[in-house]
Design a protein around this motif. Structure first.
Motif, mmCIF file in Angstrom:
data_model
loop_
_atom_site.group_PDB
_atom_site.id
_atom_site.type_symbol
_atom_site.label_atom_id
_atom_site.label_comp_id
_atom_site.label_asym_id
_atom_site.label_seq_id
_atom_site.Cartn_x
_atom_site.Cartn_y
_atom_site.Cartn_z
ATOM 1 N N PHE A 22 0.845 -1.190 0.000
ATOM 2 C CA PHE A 22 0.000 0.000 0.000
ATOM 3 C C PHE A 22 0.882 1.242 0.000
ATOM 4 C CE2 PHE A 22 -3.303 -2.866 1.685
ATOM 5 C CZ PHE A 22 -4.374 -2.470 0.898
ATOM 6 N N ASP A 23 0.701 2.071 -1.012
ATOM 7 C CA ASP A 23 1.492 3.296 -1.121
ATOM 8 C C ASP A 23 0.779 4.410 -0.355
ATOM 9 O OD1 ASP A 23 3.385 5.120 -1.794
ATOM 10 O OD2 ASP A 23 2.773 5.329 -3.899
ATOM 11 N N VAL A 24 0.670 4.227 0.964
ATOM 12 C CA VAL A 24 -0.031 5.200 1.797
ATOM 13 C C VAL A 24 0.911 5.933 2.746
ATOM 14 C CG1 VAL A 24 -2.239 3.980 1.691
ATOM 15 C CG2 VAL A 24 -0.605 3.409 3.505
ATOM 16 N N LEU A 25 2.081 5.346 2.973
ATOM 17 C CA LEU A 25 3.031 5.904 3.935
ATOM 18 C C LEU A 25 4.353 5.185 3.740
ATOM 19 C CD1 LEU A 25 2.447 6.569 7.699
ATOM 20 C CD2 LEU A 25 4.165 4.886 7.053
ATOM 21 N N SER A 47 1.021 1.286 14.112
ATOM 22 C CA SER A 47 -0.001 0.335 13.702
ATOM 23 C C SER A 47 -1.405 0.932 13.608
ATOM 24 C CB SER A 47 0.003 -0.877 14.647
ATOM 25 O OG SER A 47 -0.784 -1.921 14.110
ATOM 26 N N PRO A 48 -1.876 1.722 14.606
ATOM 27 C CA PRO A 48 -3.225 2.292 14.468
ATOM 28 C C PRO A 48 -3.373 3.203 13.253
ATOM 29 C CG PRO A 48 -2.460 2.431 16.743
ATOM 30 C CD PRO A 48 -1.275 2.024 15.920
ATOM 31 N N LEU A 49 -2.356 4.032 13.008
ATOM 32 C CA LEU A 49 -2.413 4.942 11.863
ATOM 33 C C LEU A 49 -2.428 4.154 10.563
ATOM 34 C CD1 LEU A 49 -2.186 7.669 10.406
ATOM 35 C CD2 LEU A 49 0.290 7.540 10.735
ATOM 36 N N LEU A 53 -5.265 3.719 7.455
ATOM 37 C CA LEU A 53 -4.952 3.987 6.049
ATOM 38 C C LEU A 53 -5.212 2.753 5.187
ATOM 39 C CD1 LEU A 53 -1.626 6.009 6.489
ATOM 40 C CD2 LEU A 53 -3.881 6.906 5.874
ATOM 41 N N ILE A 54 -4.871 1.582 5.703
ATOM 42 C CA ILE A 54 -5.138 0.338 4.981
ATOM 43 C C ILE A 54 -6.638 0.139 4.820
ATOM 44 C CG2 ILE A 54 -5.038 -2.185 5.193
ATOM 45 C CD1 ILE A 54 -2.219 -1.884 6.305
ATOM 46 N N ILE A 98 -12.706 -4.577 9.457
ATOM 47 C CA ILE A 98 -11.322 -4.722 9.012
ATOM 48 C C ILE A 98 -10.385 -4.504 10.201
ATOM 49 C CG2 ILE A 98 -9.546 -3.829 7.471
ATOM 50 C CD1 ILE A 98 -11.830 -3.013 5.559
ATOM 51 N N LYS A 99 -9.539 -5.489 10.460
ATOM 52 C CA LYS A 99 -8.599 -5.439 11.576
ATOM 53 C C LYS A 99 -7.184 -5.586 11.025
ATOM 54 C CE LYS A 99 -11.890 -5.816 14.841
ATOM 55 N NZ LYS A 99 -12.233 -4.728 15.788
#
Length: 300
Positions: A22-25, A47-49, A53-54, A98-99
Motif C-alpha cells: 500500500f502506497d499510503v506511507l 499500527s493504528p495509523l 490507512l489500509i 477490518i482489523k
C-alpha cells in the motif's frame, strides 16, 4: 447477487491482497544501526495509523472491482459497525470489520465485543490483514497475509471461551433499540469474580440451582437475568482485556496467527524477528539489525 455472494466475492478479492504494497506511507530507511534500533522500538506505535490507512484503501480496492458497480458500492461507516458495508440492492447488508495486525507487536490486540445477536443472518465478516514494512522496520506497508472469518463464529468462540459462571460472566448489552443509532449499544462485556473463596462457593451453589438444559452460553433474556442476579449478589470487576482476538481460542484465527509468525522474511521467521528485536539482549538486537541493514545495502 445475494448477501452471501457479495461476501464470497469480496473475500476472494481481499485474499488477493497478500503481498500487496500500500502506497499510503513510507518509513524512511535509517542511516545507522543505532537509528534502526530506535526505530524498531517504536514501529508498533504506527499500527493504528497504518491500520486506518489500509482500511481506507481496502474500500477503494473493493470499489475498483467491476462486478459491484451495477447494484451498489462499498462505503465506510465512521462511526459504526462494521467498518465497511455494501450499500445497494442486497439485503441483509453485507459488511466487513477490518482489523490490521502488525505481527512485530506482542499479540493481536484487536477486540471483538459485538453481541452474537448482531450476526443472526451471518451478514458480517472480519477481515484480518497482517502487515509489515517492506524491509521489516522501514519501507511501505506490505500485506503479509489475510484471514477472513465469519463475525458470528468469532462472537460464539469468544462467549464459549469466556463464559464460566460464577467465576466469569459474559453480559449482553441492554436493549437500546429505542435510542438513536449513535447511542445504541451492541457490545458484550466480561466480568471476573472478585469475592472470597467462601463467596465463590456460595455463588457456585446459586449456579448449581439453575434449571438449565445445558451449560452453554445464551443471549436470551432469561439466561442474562441469571447472570445479572449473580452480579447483584456478588462482587465482580470489569475485565479490560475481555474479547482480545488473540485470546478467544478461535481455530481459524489461531491458524492465521501461526501461519504469519512462521513466515520467513529477510532470513528469519517473523516469530524469530520478534525474539531478536524485543526479547534479546541489546547486543543481540543490534547485531540482528546491523545484519538486516547490511543485507538491504547489498540489495541496493
Amino acid at each position: 447477487m445475494n448477501t452471501l455472494g457479495v461476501i464470497q466475492s469480496a473475500s476472494v478479492h481481499l485474499q488477493s491482497l497478500t503481498g500487496h504494497v500500500f502506497d499510503v506511507l513510507t518509513i524512511s530507511k535509517p542511516d545507522t544501526a543505532a537509528e534502526a534500533v530506535n526505530l524498531a522500538k517504536v514501529i508498533s506505535k504506527l499500527s493504528p495509523l497504518v491500520g486506518n490507512l489500509i482500511e481506507f484503501n481496502t474500500i477503494e480496492f473493493l470499489n475498483a472491482q467491476p462486478e459491484y458497480r451495477s447494484f451498489g458500492e462499498w462505503v465506510r461507516q465512521d462511526p459504526g459497525f462494521p467498518d465497511t458495508i455494501f450499500s445497494g440492492s442486497v439485503s441483509p447488508t453485507p459488511g466487513f470489520e477490518i482489523k490490521a495486525w502488525l505481527p512485530l507487536a506482542t499479540e493481536i490486540t484487536a477486540r471483538f465485543k459485538d453481541s452474537q445477536d448482531h450476526f443472526v443472518e451471518d451478514q458480517t465478516y472480519v477481515c484480518m490483514l497482517a502487515w509489515l514494512p517492506e524491509q521489516l522496520i522501514f519501507g511501505k506497508p506490505r500485506i503479509v497475509d489475510v484471514c477472513i472469518v465469519s463475525g458470528r463464529s468469532i462472537a460464539e468462540a469468544r462467549d464459549r471461551h469466556y463464559n464460566n459462571p460464577p467465576d466469569y460472566l459474559v453480559i449482553e448489552p441492554e436493549d437500546t433499540t429505542a435510542r438513536t443509532r449513535n447511542l445504541q449499544q451492541t457490545n458484550t462485556n466480561g466480568y471476573k469474580f472478585q469475592g472470597t473463596t467462601e463467596q465463590l462457593k456460595e455463588a457456585q451453589r446459586v449456579v448449581d440451582g439453575w434449571d438449565l438444559a445445558s451449560a452453554n452460553y445464551e443471549t436470551t433474556a432469561e439466561y442474562q437475568a441469571l447472570l445479572r442476579e449473580l452480579q447483584r449478589e456478588f462482587s465482580y470487576r470489569l475485565d479490560t482485556n475481555f474479547a482480545k482476538m488473540d485470546r478467544i481460542a478461535h481455530s481459524e484465527i489461531e491458524n492465521f496467527k501461526q501461519r504469519v509468525l512462521n513466515q520467513v522474511l529477510h532470513g528469519h521467521a517473523i516469530r524469530k524477528w520478534n525474539r531478536l528485536l524485543y526479547g534479546s539482549s541489546p547486543s543481540q538486537r543490534r547485531q540482528a539489525i546491523e545484519a538486516l541493514i547490511s543485507s538491504q545495502n547489498s540489495d541496493d
